[in-house]
Design an enzyme around this catalytic site. Structure first.
Site, PDB file in Angstrom:
ATOM      1  N   PRO A  63      43.904  27.823  31.203  1.00 28.00           N
ATOM      2  CA  PRO A  63      44.924  27.991  32.241  1.00 28.00           C
ATOM      3  C   PRO A  63      44.455  28.870  33.397  1.00 28.00           C
ATOM      4  CG  PRO A  63      45.881  28.253  30.058  1.00 28.00           C
ATOM      5  CD  PRO A  63      44.395  28.194  29.872  1.00 28.00           C
ATOM      6  N   HIS A  64      44.993  28.579  34.580  1.00 30.46           N
ATOM      7  CA  HIS A  64      44.751  29.373  35.785  1.00 30.46           C
ATOM      8  C   HIS A  64      43.285  29.383  36.190  1.00 30.46           C
ATOM      9  CE1 HIS A  64      48.829  30.557  34.945  1.00 30.46           C
ATOM     10  NE2 HIS A  64      48.465  31.183  33.832  1.00 30.46           N
ATOM     11  N   ARG A  65      42.553  28.356  35.778  1.00 26.69           N
ATOM     12  CA  ARG A  65      41.128  28.206  36.095  1.00 26.69           C
ATOM     13  C   ARG A  65      40.274  29.339  35.526  1.00 26.69           C
ATOM     14  NH1 ARG A  65      40.701  23.810  38.772  1.00 26.69           N
ATOM     15  NH2 ARG A  65      38.490  24.110  39.177  1.00 26.69           N
ATOM     16  N   LEU A  66      40.797  30.026  34.515  1.00 28.73           N
ATOM     17  CA  LEU A  66      40.024  31.060  33.818  1.00 28.73           C
ATOM     18  C   LEU A  66      39.323  30.400  32.633  1.00 28.73           C
ATOM     19  CD1 LEU A  66      42.578  34.006  34.008  1.00 28.73           C
ATOM     20  CD2 LEU A  66      40.560  33.592  35.446  1.00 28.73           C
TER      21      LEU A  66
END
Length: 200
Positions: free
Chosen positions: A176-179
């Site tokens: 998620p959230h490009r993490l």
């Protein structure tokens, strides 16, 4: 979608085999498809899709016409990179390392496992060479079909395979959230790897 973070493991080949098995259960087409990047002696890169046709503790195997562009580039620069991207699982794996030729026995066995049409096509096609039109290819195929009408189709001497011997394998998992989660394995010896987690 798989969303567990990557755990440090001692065997990246085993981890890759598990990811491939999961891709085989979810990808609609060619879960063994991989982008193959090669380079000329001068370092100019090129990339194309090929299929993984063998995997063992030593490396990743694919087959091709060795007179093709990729074959000529691998002859000039004996290193390659691979990329597997499994969209349904939101995962990718990068592989980097030198290449070696497969054995004649390996090439013979795989060529014999292909359909008759694919074997005939391998003889008829001068892969990566200029082609005037499809009629020329169809005429070459018809001639090859006539030549081997009643017998086995032998493997051409220029058709064989390569094994990419991984020095580095990187696993990437969408988060998620490009993490995203990234883990690299760098070969230290025949049986040991150095593991590093990377920032996304």
């Amino acid at each position: 979608m798989a969303d567990d973070t990557l755990q440090r493991e001692t065997d990246p080949i085993g981890l890759f085999q598990r990811w491939l098995a999961e891709a085989e259960a979810s990808e609609p087409n060619d879960p063994n498809a991989m982008a193959l990047a090669t380079a000329t002696r001068q370092g100019l890169p090129s990339v194309r899709m090929v299929l993984l046709k063998g995997l063992d503790t030593r490396g990743f195997v694919f087959y091709t016409n060795k007179q093709s562009r990729k074959g000529e580039e691998l002859s000039a620069n004996r290193h390659a990179s691979l990329l597997f991207h499994w969209k349904s699982l939101r995962r990718q794996v990068r592989v980097e390392g030198p290449i070696e030729d497969v054995t004649e026995a390996e090439a013979d066995a795989y060529f014999a496992s292909r359909s008759r049409g694919s074997r005939l096509g391998a003889i008829a096609s001068e892969q990566s060479r200029p082609l005037a039109d499809r009629a020329e290819l169809q005429a070459r195929l018809a001639e090859v079909q006539e030549r081997y009408l009643d017998g086995e189709v032998p493997r051409p001497s220029h058709w064989s395979g390569y094994r990419v011997l991984p020095d580095l394998i990187e696993f990437w998992q969408d988060m998620p959230h490009r993490l995203h989660d990234r883990m690299t394995y760098r070969r230290e010896s025949e049986t040991s790897w150095q593991t590093t987690r990377l920032y996304p």
